[in-house]
Design an enzyme around this catalytic site. Structure first.
Site, PDB file in Angstrom:
ATOM      1  N   ASN A  52       0.830  -1.206   0.000  1.00  0.00           N
ATOM      2  CA  ASN A  52       0.000   0.000   0.000  1.00  0.00           C
ATOM      3  C   ASN A  52       0.862   1.252   0.000  1.00  0.00           C
ATOM      4  OD1 ASN A  52      -2.310  -1.551   0.102  1.00  0.00           O
ATOM      5  ND2 ASN A  52      -2.725  -1.189   2.264  1.00  0.00           N
ATOM      6  N   ARG A 384     -11.145  -4.736 -13.276  1.00  0.00           N
ATOM      7  CA  ARG A 384      -9.988  -5.533 -12.848  1.00  0.00           C
ATOM      8  C   ARG A 384     -10.398  -6.999 -12.919  1.00  0.00           C
ATOM      9  NH1 ARG A 384      -6.374  -1.871 -10.755  1.00  0.00           N
ATOM     10  NH2 ARG A 384      -7.227  -0.045  -9.683  1.00  0.00           N
ATOM     11  N   ARG A 414      -5.683   1.533 -13.153  1.00  0.00           N
ATOM     12  CA  ARG A 414      -4.286   1.694 -12.755  1.00  0.00           C
ATOM     13  C   ARG A 414      -3.679   0.406 -12.203  1.00  0.00           C
ATOM     14  NH1 ARG A 414      -4.477   6.090  -9.104  1.00  0.00           N
ATOM     15  NH2 ARG A 414      -4.150   7.576 -10.805  1.00  0.00           N
ATOM     16  N   HIS A 444     -16.004   2.664 -14.167  1.00  0.00           N
ATOM     17  CA  HIS A 444     -15.799   1.914 -12.922  1.00  0.00           C
ATOM     18  C   HIS A 444     -17.041   1.104 -12.544  1.00  0.00           C
ATOM     19  CE1 HIS A 444     -14.897   1.661  -8.433  1.00  0.00           C
ATOM     20  NE2 HIS A 444     -13.795   1.200  -8.992  1.00  0.00           N
ATOM     21  N   TYR A 477     -12.449  -9.954  -0.929  1.00  0.00           N
ATOM     22  CA  TYR A 477     -13.125  -8.658  -0.852  1.00  0.00           C
ATOM     23  C   TYR A 477     -14.592  -8.905  -0.492  1.00  0.00           C
ATOM     24  CZ  TYR A 477      -9.326  -6.289  -3.466  1.00  0.00           C
ATOM     25  OH  TYR A 477      -8.132  -5.770  -3.879  1.00  0.00           O
ATOM     26  N   ARG A 573     -14.037   2.538   5.291  1.00  0.00           N
ATOM     27  CA  ARG A 573     -12.847   1.699   5.494  1.00  0.00           C
ATOM     28  C   ARG A 573     -11.556   2.491   5.387  1.00  0.00           C
ATOM     29  NH1 ARG A 573      -9.630  -0.334   1.635  1.00  0.00           N
ATOM     30  NH2 ARG A 573     -11.229  -0.202   0.027  1.00  0.00           N
ATOM     31  N   HIS A 601     -15.186  -3.854   0.930  1.00  0.00           N
ATOM     32  CA  HIS A 601     -15.207  -3.187  -0.373  1.00  0.00           C
ATOM     33  C   HIS A 601     -16.614  -2.794  -0.804  1.00  0.00           C
ATOM     34  CE1 HIS A 601     -14.436  -3.035  -4.880  1.00  0.00           C
ATOM     35  NE2 HIS A 601     -13.448  -2.310  -4.412  1.00  0.00           N
TER      36      HIS A 601
END
Length: 700
Positions: A52, A384, A414, A444, A477, A573, A601
């Site tokens: 991270n 993703r 990304r 997204h 997730y 979160r 998530h």
């Protein structure tokens, strides 16, 4: 005074985004320190913390450094200039990095050794182990190494992003010292190299394992790389480069080729951080600063090993005793025994809550569509996807079976660009209509539509989700997915796909909240409706669960609602720029955060609405990029049983967590929530695992 203007005039009401993120990542580090986790899970959290941080420097810190270099003085809503933010980041991170190092050396390494997992310094290897590592070095590592000198006749070598290197000092017979660099080939070998038992024998299982770092093997053999010279010292170091390279879509004639070029540029971005072993000589540190053109403030002295993200390798060990206990995800009764998924959806909407529910119904939804002779078309957005994707394979099967298949693959996701480019080309080869995105927007939203011919006409079946179509991350997730054939939602999804793949411009949707068109406006209207309800009846209540709360306009609206007395529960979160608990201003707002076994998530937006309760799920956080610069959706939970399950089961458990939850203070810090006397411990994620599938019972 108008509340948004009050927020603008009072930067103290807005927490700096970057500092809030550092506090979130500290929660991840705290999980590595938490002895209630199995040992290898703690190592995993330590690795995630480091990974991270790498991304934080590549994206967020690099952006601040660019602003500083350009002389940008405009402060964000919290009032901090780029220079002030960089100073504050450094001040916050120094003790964090010491805590990370202590966690590894004082907590985890000794416990790993007790569990039979030994990580050695090279000097502590036995003679048989050293002999084995010498053979390994000579046979496999030595041939791929390239020592690079740097002096007046040798230019300073290029050092790629996040690569591990050795800075080496060698001395000739005249006692003159020279500098050199060797790149540690972690792209070819594991960072942790397995060595035999101390007596030289090998084991066939992972009950006892022995490791040594690859860079230490190389450092022990530098005499072979610099024959005739004396090796004085070697020190590992690592460079982080700016990876936040914007794509000028309007100027790109071929977006796929442009993204490929951007990926190549990313590896050569400007340095934003150097991590060096804390034992490195000061002279080498200064030399690296000078050669790389960075300031001393960008150099971080860290403990050993440099680059702890590589510790994730340990999760591949076959040691179930040191990992979380596996569990079998539940399956809705309507979908058991490979039943007809379209018939099940036609009876009623189906809600899935991963990882507690299986992701297999999502895969089966597309697989059945691929082989169903009545299915005419499949449309899907992919953000993703991951590798070895069963979703993409099912789309290829559908195309082979003559279905019309369209896939919007967001190439600008990304750090997933390379993977997405590979899937885009594979799908195109199979004849799938592939769209790369929308000019000026990142897509997204997570949605899939199946168009099916039935006896009573054409019917649309949809899957709408809060997470990616990724079978791997679906196990770690927490995300919701809705399977529905609601007619009006189907019309909305069809219109949205027409916008994504064509030139349609739809300004209004019947049931979906769509960014950047309607989502911001409607959410603000619903917040204002709770204010009116509070003023008239005193029963306003809002519950938002999300990953990040950054948007100043949304924060101002929540402050206004709190001033009116609306009860507001926020579970955020990650980044939260709102300050809760300020008397007379935000004292009805409570902010909590859960960091645990799974990555929280899912996004849930709840409005009490005078008892006519509304629940929306979707892909959007309350950030300017999500609301204004991305295609996002929130979708309503219309089925009464599903809505009741979220309101009476899932949300109360999430908000009642007193084991893995932290509550945010007005100054932006967090306090761990612990059970009060006579209160039972409630770990929300553990409860969900133990009671998985219970939300189906609300239909009875």
């Amino acid at each position: 005074m108008d509340t948004p203007q009050l927020l603008a005039d009072n930067p103290s009401l807005y927490i700096n985004r970057e500092l809030s993120w550092i506090r979130f990542n500290r929660h991840v580090l705290d999980e590595a320190l938490d002895s209630s986790h199995p040992l290898l899970e703690r190592v995993k959290f330590l690795s995630i913390y480091a990974n991270n941080l790498d991304e934080f420097f590549m994206i967020r810190v690099s952006g601040l450094q660019r602003q500083l270099a350009k002389g940008v003085l405009r402060a964000p809503p919290d009032g901090m200039t780029p220079s002030q933010q960089l100073d504050a980041i450094r001040q916050m991170l120094d003790p964090e990095l010491r805590a990370q190092n202590d966690c590894w050396h004082k907590e985890l390494l000794p416990k790993l050794a007790e569990a039979g997992i030994h990580v050695y310094n090279y000097a502590d290897l036995s003679v048989p182990q050293m002999e084995a590592m010498h053979r390994f070095f000579v046979d496999e590592v030595f041939p791929v190494l390239t020592p690079l000198a740097f002096d007046s006749s040798h230019p300073f070598p290029f050092i790629s992003n996040l690569s591990l290197n050795l800075a080496i000092i060698v001395r000739d017979q005249n006692h003159k010292e020279f500098f050199a660099r060797v790149k540690v080939p972690t792209n070819l070998f594991s960072r942790l190299i397995r060595v035999p038992e101390p007596d030289g024998t090998t084991r066939n299982d992972d009950s006892v394992v022995h490791f040594v770092y690859l860079e230490e093997i190389i450092a022990a053999h530098l005499d072979m790389l610099f024959p005739g010279l004396e090796t004085v010292a070697s020190f590992p170091f690592r460079i982080t480069r700016d990876a936040d390279l914007e794509i000028e879509v309007d100027e790109a004639s071929d977006l796929l080729t442009t993204v490929e070029e951007i990926m190549e540029q990313r590896a050569r971005g400007k340095p934003v951080r150097i991590e060096v072993d804390s034992c490195m000589r000061e002279g080498i540190c200064h030399m690296l600063e000078q050669k790389l053109g960075i300031s001393t403030s960008m150099l971080y002295l860290v403990g050993h090993p440099v680059g702890m993200a590589d510790l994730m390798q340990m999760m591949s060990l076959d040691r179930p005793d040191l990992k979380d206990s596996p569990f079998a995800p539940s399956l809705p009764p309507d979908l058991a025994d490979d039943r007809d998924i379209f018939a099940a959806i036609k009876r009623h909407d189906i809600l899935l809550y991963q990882p507690y529910d299986s992701f297999s119904p999502v895969v089966n939804f597309i697989r059945q569509a691929a082989h169903d002779p009545d299915v005419l078309a499949i449309k899907i957005t992919l953000y993703r996807v991951g590798s070895n994707s069963p979703i993409v394979n099912a789309l290829m099967e559908a195309r082979e079976n003559g279905k019309a298949v369209a896939a919007l693959i967001e190439l600008k996701a990304r750090f997933d660009e390379e993977n997405n480019i590979g899937w885009a080309r594979a799908l195109e080869r199979e004849g799938v209509h592939v769209v790369y995105g929308v000019v000026g927007l990142k897509v997204h939203a997570k949605l899939c539509m199946v168009v099916r011919r039935e006896k009573d006409g054409i019917r649309r079946y949809m899957h709408l989700g809060t997470g990616n179509y990724n079978a791997t991350t679906s196990r770690i997730y927490t995300d919701f997915g809705l399977l529905t054939c609601d007619k009006e939602i189907g019309e909305d999804v069809a219109n949205l796909f027409n916008f994504l793949t064509g030139y349609a411009r739809i300004e209004n949707y019947k049931k979906l909240l769509v960014a950047p068109v309607t989502l911001r406006r409607i959410l603000l209207e619903k917040i204002e409706r709770e204010v009116s309800r509070q003023n008239g009846h005193g029963d306003g209540h809002i519950i938002f669960k999300m990953n990040a709360l950054v948007d100043p306009v949304s924060i101002a609206a929540l402050y206004k609602a709190s001033q009116a007395g609306v009860k507001i529960d926020l579970q955020v979160r990650g980044i939260c720029c709102l300050r809760p608990g300020i008397p007379g201003f935000s004292d009805t707002i409570r902010v909590t955060a859960i960091v645990g076994r799974f990555l929280e998530h899912a996004r849930i937006y709840y409005f009490r609405n005078g008892g006519n309760e509304e629940v929306f799920l979707g892909s959007a956080d309350l950030m300017p990029r999500n609301l204004d610069r991305r295609v996002e959706i929130l979708f309503p939970v219309q089925d009464p049983a599903m809505r009741r399950a979220i309101i009476t089961l899932i949300l109360p458990v999430q908000l009642g967590d007193n084991v893995k939850s932290r509550v945010m203070q007005a100054d932006g810090t967090y306090a761990r929530i612990t059970p009060v006397p006579d209160e039972q411990p409630m770990n929300a994620q553990t409860w969900m695992v133990e009671h998985r599938g219970i939300w189906y019972d609300t239909r009875a």
